[in-house]
Design an enzyme around this catalytic site. Structure first.
Site, PDB file in Angstrom:
ATOM      1  N   CYS A 178       0.803  -1.224   0.000  1.00 15.37           N
ATOM      2  CA  CYS A 178       0.000   0.000   0.000  1.00 15.37           C
ATOM      3  C   CYS A 178       0.836   1.275   0.000  1.00 15.37           C
ATOM      4  O   CYS A 178       0.304   2.350  -0.277  1.00 15.37           O
ATOM      5  CB  CYS A 178      -0.943   0.020   1.201  1.00 15.37           C
ATOM      6  N   GLY A 203       0.639  -3.926   4.449  1.00 15.54           N
ATOM      7  CA  GLY A 203       0.514  -5.345   4.714  1.00 15.54           C
ATOM      8  C   GLY A 203       1.831  -5.981   5.120  1.00 15.54           C
ATOM      9  O   GLY A 203       2.901  -5.544   4.682  1.00 15.54           O
TER      10      GLY A 203
END
Length: 409
Positions: free
Chosen positions: A95, A397
């Site tokens: 991300c 993540g």
């Protein structure tokens, strides 16, 4: 900043509208086309810049495979019509890929290795699913308890954050509603207009009567995610979609609280920034929009990955020699309402400066593109509101946080 480093300035910043994945307006638009549109939009912002002066393009992509494989950075650069001399490299920090691309491009300039760089991010979640086409976890993840968190689904990590930081379902839903309301107000007042490059989409459908394929052109210039019908009552009806959180003894502690309504939307989109040294600004007659100030990435336990900005934000501030009170605008990626609220409460962030135009719950989260997209939002928001410093930050993540700071000039 060391006296041996030169400044890196953002001279162009744009993004595509963000579409819903799977069923949205960009579901048949290839990712290199999205990135190409944003690249061309960024170049239009700097008409005095000879594209041949661009030395490289660094592009973030969280799932660089399938349609996003084969070094999509270089492919998009060529298809967008840039000279063959402009290189391209694809980077992945999930991300934070887009923000990492900005950091890497800025660093090339700051150490004197380049004068003009492209930093970008792209993700078509309509093309590539969340975990990729063929995910394969290392067996070692499951052999030792301390590694199992790496394989947790994102929603389960959000449940763990909600439990540990005591973020209620009611607070998560209220935060989600506010995200939609702020995004809708921003669209209505035209606050995204300067940062969005419209994208031309071709729709094709068979005409059974004539046997021909009919085409229809559509200009997409508005984010697709914000919903005017969102309400607390509607959000409250949504069922938790992940396993109920458990205590240290492994026993369920009640129902989960993370739903589709208080989580980020899976999306399609791209963002592009052009960065230049002071020498390039002067020689090409460019107008700096902002200065890249600092970047930090830090790790946290994978099972509570959402708390990542809690450690990245202080590190980026320390590197910049700033404090939280200096930040007039913060784009905190809303992967989940639970983690965004946990970070805000833990660091005592001023809610008035966090996501004033809404966040990923309403606007969408095209993974590797988000950092570049939100950087474009910050750059234009600082100028529009005459603010000095802004930040882009997100969780990542497998347990990371990233944060980047920008200064209006």
């Amino acid at each position: 900043m060391s006296q041996n480093l030169q400044d890196a300035y953002i001279v162009a910043a744009t993004r595509t509208p963000i579409g819903k994945s799977g069923r949205g307006v960009f579901r048949h638009t290839r990712p290199e086309a999205l990135l190409g549109a944003a690249l061309q939009g960024a170049l239009r912002q700097v008409p005095g810049l000879d594209p041949a002066a661009i030395e490289d393009a660094i592009v973030g992509c969280a799932m660089p495979e399938g349609e996003q494989g084969l070094n999509i950075a270089r492919v998009a650069v060529l298809l967008a019509g840039l000279p063959n001399s402009v290189g391209g490299v694809t980077v992945n920090r999930f991300c934070a890929s887009g923000l990492t691309a900005v950091q890497m491009a800025a660093d090339r300039i700051r150490v004197g290795e380049a004068d003009v760089m492209i930093a970008a991010g792209v993700e078509s979640m309509s093309s590539i699913p969340m975990t990729g086409v063929r995910p394969s976890f290392s067996p070692d993840i499951f052999l030792r308890d301390e590694n199992i968190g790496i394989a947790y689904g994102m929603g389960l990590t959000a449940e763990k954050v909600a439990q540990q930081w005591k973020v209620s379902r009611e607070d998560q839903d209220a935060f989600a509603l506010a995200s939609h309301q702020k995004a809708l107000a921003a669209i209505a007042s035209g606050q995204f207009r300067n940062e969005i490059t419209p994208v031309e989409v071709t729709h094709r459908a068979p005409d059974l009567a004539s046997g021909e394929v009919r085409t229809r052109q559509q200009t997409v210039d508005t984010d697709e995610g914000p919903r005017p019908d969102t309400s607390l009552e509607g959000l409250a009806k949504l069922r938790p979609v992940f396993a109920a959180p458990k205590n240290a003894q492994g026993k369920p502690t009640g129902m989960g609280s993370v739903t589709a309504g208080n989580s980020s939307q899976t999306s399609d989109g791209a963002g592009v920034l052009i960065l230049a040294s002071e020498r390039a600004v002067k020689s090409h007659g460019l107008t700096p929009l902002a200065r890249f100030v600092s970047f930090a990435s830090k790790g946290v336990p994978p099972e509570i990955m959402g708390i990542g900005p809690k450690v990245a934000i202080p590190a980026a501030l320390k590197s910049a020699g700033l404090s939280l009170s200096d930040l007039g605008w913060i784009e905190l990626n809303e992967a989940f309402a639970a983690q965004a609220l946990a970070v805000m409460r833990d660091l005592e962030l001023n809610p008035d400066v966090v996501n004033p135009l809404g966040g990923a719950i309403a606007l969408g989260h095209p993974l590797g593109a988000t950092g570049a997209i939100r950087a474009a939002t910050v750059v234009h928001a600082l100028r529009r509101n005459q603010l000095k410093y802004g930040m882009v930050t997100m969780c990542v993540g497998t347990g990371q946080g990233a944060a980047g700071i920008f200064e209006r000039v």
